[in-house]
Design a protein around this motif. Structure first.
Motif, PDB file in Angstrom:
ATOM      1  N   VAL A  15       0.876  -1.272   0.050  1.00 24.51           N
ATOM      2  CA  VAL A  15      -0.003   0.074   0.160  1.00 24.51           C
ATOM      3  C   VAL A  15       0.907   1.163   0.100  1.00 24.51           C
ATOM      4  O   VAL A  15       1.783   1.352   1.024  1.00 24.51           O
ATOM      5  CB  VAL A  15      -0.929   0.088   1.019  1.00 24.51           C
ATOM      6  CG1 VAL A  15      -1.685   1.239   1.359  1.00 24.51           C
ATOM      7  CG2 VAL A  15      -1.817  -1.177   1.238  1.00 24.51           C
ATOM      8  N   ARG A  16       0.682   2.123  -0.823  1.00 27.63           N
ATOM      9  CA  ARG A  16       1.425   3.500  -0.993  1.00 27.63           C
ATOM     10  C   ARG A  16       0.476   4.638  -1.053  1.00 27.63           C
ATOM     11  O   ARG A  16      -0.445   4.658  -1.883  1.00 27.63           O
ATOM     12  CB  ARG A  16       2.198   3.368  -2.334  1.00 27.63           C
ATOM     13  CG  ARG A  16       3.546   3.994  -1.972  1.00 27.63           C
ATOM     14  CD  ARG A  16       4.960   3.878  -2.608  1.00 27.63           C
ATOM     15  NE  ARG A  16       5.638   2.814  -1.894  1.00 27.63           N
ATOM     16  CZ  ARG A  16       6.200   2.028  -2.931  1.00 27.63           C
ATOM     17  NH1 ARG A  16       6.624   2.467  -4.263  1.00 27.63           N
ATOM     18  NH2 ARG A  16       7.108   1.178  -2.320  1.00 27.63           N
ATOM     19  N   ILE A  17       0.663   5.362  -0.255  1.00 26.35           N
ATOM     20  CA  ILE A  17      -0.126   6.737  -0.300  1.00 26.35           C
ATOM     21  C   ILE A  17       0.623   7.805  -0.643  1.00 26.35           C
ATOM     22  O   ILE A  17       1.754   8.281  -0.422  1.00 26.35           O
ATOM     23  CB  ILE A  17      -0.572   6.960   1.405  1.00 26.35           C
ATOM     24  CG1 ILE A  17      -1.550   5.789   1.753  1.00 26.35           C
ATOM     25  CG2 ILE A  17      -1.599   8.242   1.255  1.00 26.35           C
ATOM     26  CD1 ILE A  17      -1.707   6.000   3.313  1.00 26.35           C
ATOM     27  N   ARG A  18      -0.029   8.586  -1.658  1.00 24.59           N
ATOM     28  CA  ARG A  18       0.694   9.953  -2.196  1.00 24.59           C
ATOM     29  C   ARG A  18      -0.344  11.097  -1.945  1.00 24.59           C
ATOM     30  O   ARG A  18      -1.435  10.714  -2.344  1.00 24.59           O
ATOM     31  CB  ARG A  18       1.236   9.499  -3.764  1.00 24.59           C
ATOM     32  CG  ARG A  18       2.190   8.612  -3.644  1.00 24.59           C
ATOM     33  CD  ARG A  18       3.560   8.959  -3.287  1.00 24.59           C
ATOM     34  NE  ARG A  18       4.434   8.145  -3.348  1.00 24.59           N
ATOM     35  CZ  ARG A  18       5.082   7.475  -2.462  1.00 24.59           C
ATOM     36  NH1 ARG A  18       4.494   7.356  -1.024  1.00 24.59           N
ATOM     37  NH2 ARG A  18       6.106   6.461  -2.755  1.00 24.59           N
ATOM     38  N   ARG A  19       0.158  12.297  -1.981  1.00 25.87           N
ATOM     39  CA  ARG A  19      -0.642  13.326  -2.117  1.00 25.87           C
ATOM     40  C   ARG A  19      -1.017  13.986  -3.281  1.00 25.87           C
ATOM     41  O   ARG A  19      -2.103  14.606  -3.480  1.00 25.87           O
ATOM     42  CB  ARG A  19      -0.182  14.529  -1.008  1.00 25.87           C
ATOM     43  CG  ARG A  19       1.113  15.130  -1.419  1.00 25.87           C
ATOM     44  CD  ARG A  19       1.395  16.255  -0.692  1.00 25.87           C
ATOM     45  NE  ARG A  19       1.915  15.902   0.598  1.00 25.87           N
ATOM     46  CZ  ARG A  19       1.346  15.812   1.741  1.00 25.87           C
ATOM     47  NH1 ARG A  19       0.249  16.279   1.883  1.00 25.87           N
ATOM     48  NH2 ARG A  19       1.950  15.469   2.760  1.00 25.87           N
ATOM     49  N   LYS A  20      -0.119  13.414  -4.135  1.00 28.22           N
ATOM     50  CA  LYS A  20      -0.246  13.912  -5.745  1.00 28.22           C
ATOM     51  C   LYS A  20       0.730  13.261  -6.591  1.00 28.22           C
ATOM     52  O   LYS A  20       1.723  12.456  -6.119  1.00 28.22           O
ATOM     53  CB  LYS A  20      -0.194  15.513  -6.116  1.00 28.22           C
ATOM     54  CG  LYS A  20       1.289  15.885  -5.437  1.00 28.22           C
ATOM     55  CD  LYS A  20       1.245  17.376  -5.812  1.00 28.22           C
ATOM     56  CE  LYS A  20       2.680  18.091  -5.698  1.00 28.22           C
ATOM     57  NZ  LYS A  20       2.879  19.311  -5.911  1.00 28.22           N
ATOM     58  N   GLY A  21       0.709  13.247  -7.816  1.00 31.18           N
ATOM     59  CA  GLY A  21       1.696  12.704  -8.854  1.00 31.18           C
ATOM     60  C   GLY A  21       1.437  12.517  -9.991  1.00 31.18           C
ATOM     61  O   GLY A  21       0.059  12.694 -10.362  1.00 31.18           O
ATOM     62  N   SER A  22       1.851  12.170 -11.055  1.00 31.09           N
ATOM     63  CA  SER A  22       1.649  11.811 -12.259  1.00 31.09           C
ATOM     64  C   SER A  22       0.746  10.626 -12.490  1.00 31.09           C
ATOM     65  O   SER A  22       0.571   9.509 -11.471  1.00 31.09           O
ATOM     66  CB  SER A  22       2.968  11.495 -13.134  1.00 31.09           C
ATOM     67  OG  SER A  22       3.643  10.327 -12.967  1.00 31.09           O
ATOM     68  N   ALA A  23       0.294  10.196 -13.533  1.00 36.06           N
ATOM     69  CA  ALA A  23      -0.463   8.928 -13.826  1.00 36.06           C
ATOM     70  C   ALA A  23       0.519   7.833 -13.844  1.00 36.06           C
ATOM     71  O   ALA A  23       0.022   6.780 -13.599  1.00 36.06           O
ATOM     72  CB  ALA A  23      -1.118   9.066 -15.320  1.00 36.06           C
ATOM     73  N   GLY A  24       1.797   7.911 -14.028  1.00 34.17           N
ATOM     74  CA  GLY A  24       2.611   6.501 -13.985  1.00 34.17           C
ATOM     75  C   GLY A  24       2.296   5.519 -14.878  1.00 34.17           C
ATOM     76  O   GLY A  24       2.559   4.340 -14.801  1.00 34.17           O
ATOM     77  N   GLY A  25       1.513   6.029 -16.163  1.00 32.93           N
ATOM     78  CA  GLY A  25       1.015   4.993 -17.289  1.00 32.93           C
ATOM     79  C   GLY A  25      -0.277   4.373 -16.844  1.00 32.93           C
ATOM     80  O   GLY A  25      -0.685   3.538 -17.675  1.00 32.93           O
ATOM     81  N   HIS A  26      -0.924   4.804 -15.664  1.00 37.83           N
ATOM     82  CA  HIS A  26      -2.312   4.119 -15.395  1.00 37.83           C
ATOM     83  C   HIS A  26      -3.357   4.980 -15.988  1.00 37.83           C
ATOM     84  O   HIS A  26      -3.462   6.096 -15.985  1.00 37.83           O
ATOM     85  CB  HIS A  26      -2.459   4.214 -13.718  1.00 37.83           C
ATOM     86  CG  HIS A  26      -3.630   3.672 -13.300  1.00 37.83           C
ATOM     87  ND1 HIS A  26      -5.009   3.755 -13.707  1.00 37.83           N
ATOM     88  CD2 HIS A  26      -3.666   2.294 -12.457  1.00 37.83           C
ATOM     89  CE1 HIS A  26      -5.703   2.975 -13.083  1.00 37.83           C
ATOM     90  NE2 HIS A  26      -5.018   1.869 -12.518  1.00 37.83           N
ATOM     91  N   ASN A  27      -3.979   4.374 -17.095  1.00 46.02           N
ATOM     92  CA  ASN A  27      -4.938   4.960 -17.692  1.00 46.02           C
ATOM     93  C   ASN A  27      -6.020   5.662 -17.061  1.00 46.02           C
ATOM     94  O   ASN A  27      -6.653   6.814 -17.485  1.00 46.02           O
ATOM     95  CB  ASN A  27      -5.640   3.940 -19.157  1.00 46.02           C
ATOM     96  CG  ASN A  27      -4.622   3.750 -19.868  1.00 46.02           C
ATOM     97  OD1 ASN A  27      -3.721   4.396 -20.248  1.00 46.02           O
ATOM     98  ND2 ASN A  27      -4.632   2.299 -20.406  1.00 46.02           N
ATOM     99  N   GLY A  28      -6.721   5.112 -16.209  1.00 41.52           N
ATOM    100  CA  GLY A  28      -7.827   5.594 -15.077  1.00 41.52           C
ATOM    101  C   GLY A  28      -7.100   6.882 -14.360  1.00 41.52           C
ATOM    102  O   GLY A  28      -7.846   7.839 -14.505  1.00 41.52           O
ATOM    103  N   ILE A  29      -5.998   6.798 -13.986  1.00 42.65           N
ATOM    104  CA  ILE A  29      -5.490   8.025 -13.332  1.00 42.65           C
ATOM    105  C   ILE A  29      -5.315   9.087 -14.500  1.00 42.65           C
ATOM    106  O   ILE A  29      -5.647  10.173 -14.282  1.00 42.65           O
ATOM    107  CB  ILE A  29      -4.218   7.754 -12.568  1.00 42.65           C
ATOM    108  CG1 ILE A  29      -4.392   6.701 -11.668  1.00 42.65           C
ATOM    109  CG2 ILE A  29      -3.509   8.883 -11.959  1.00 42.65           C
ATOM    110  CD1 ILE A  29      -5.558   7.126 -10.309  1.00 42.65           C
ATOM    111  N   LYS A  30      -4.841   8.705 -15.699  1.00 38.91           N
ATOM    112  CA  LYS A  30      -4.588   9.716 -16.752  1.00 38.91           C
ATOM    113  C   LYS A  30      -6.110  10.534 -16.918  1.00 38.91           C
ATOM    114  O   LYS A  30      -6.120  11.599 -17.026  1.00 38.91           O
ATOM    115  CB  LYS A  30      -4.177   8.995 -18.150  1.00 38.91           C
ATOM    116  CG  LYS A  30      -2.669   8.760 -18.122  1.00 38.91           C
ATOM    117  CD  LYS A  30      -2.481   8.271 -19.480  1.00 38.91           C
ATOM    118  CE  LYS A  30      -1.250   7.328 -19.436  1.00 38.91           C
ATOM    119  NZ  LYS A  30      -1.110   6.533 -20.543  1.00 38.91           N
ATOM    120  N   ASP A  31      -7.121   9.659 -16.978  1.00 37.28           N
ATOM    121  CA  ASP A  31      -8.381  10.084 -17.301  1.00 37.28           C
ATOM    122  C   ASP A  31      -8.602  11.067 -16.177  1.00 37.28           C
ATOM    123  O   ASP A  31      -9.265  12.229 -16.214  1.00 37.28           O
ATOM    124  CB  ASP A  31      -9.471   9.080 -17.277  1.00 37.28           C
ATOM    125  CG  ASP A  31      -9.497   8.344 -18.532  1.00 37.28           C
ATOM    126  OD1 ASP A  31      -8.623   8.724 -19.574  1.00 37.28           O
ATOM    127  OD2 ASP A  31      -9.818   7.327 -18.689  1.00 37.28           O
TER     128      ASP A  31
END
Length: 102
Positions: A15-31
């Protein structure tokens, strides 16, 4: 907004928690980033592990069944994620990151 999502770059159960960041190649996060116009939103990444080989279809991998040894780890990470969400909502993201990010 708080987003929880699968991450193939993390080992199963991580489990990793981040306050912000890039999509890292994850299409759902890109959207989500595209719709919000920002990557400034907290997220909880749940490790599901990498594809077994490069030719394996990514969709089949993330929507498939876990190996027995990984299933227990992933189920435990879901319990951790629930606790992390509660911590984040009650004490803030820094506290959640300190307690639950591996």
């Amino acid at each position: 907004i708080l987003v929880l999502f699968d991450d193939i770059s993390l080992e199963p159960g991580t489990v990793r928690i981040r306050r912000k960041g890039s999509a890292g190649g994850h299409n759902g996060i890109k959207d989500i980033i595209e719709v919000l116009g920002s990557d400034n939103f907290p997220r909880i990444k749940l490790g599901v592990g990498a594809k077994p080989h490069p030719d394996y279809d990514l969709k089949d991998w993330v929507l498939g069944k876990f190996k027995a040894e990984d299933k227990e780890k992933v189920e435990a990470s879901l319990d951790t994620a629930v606790k992390a969400v509660n911590e984040l909502l009650s004490r803030g993201i820094d506290s959640a990151m300190n307690k639950f990010s591996k």
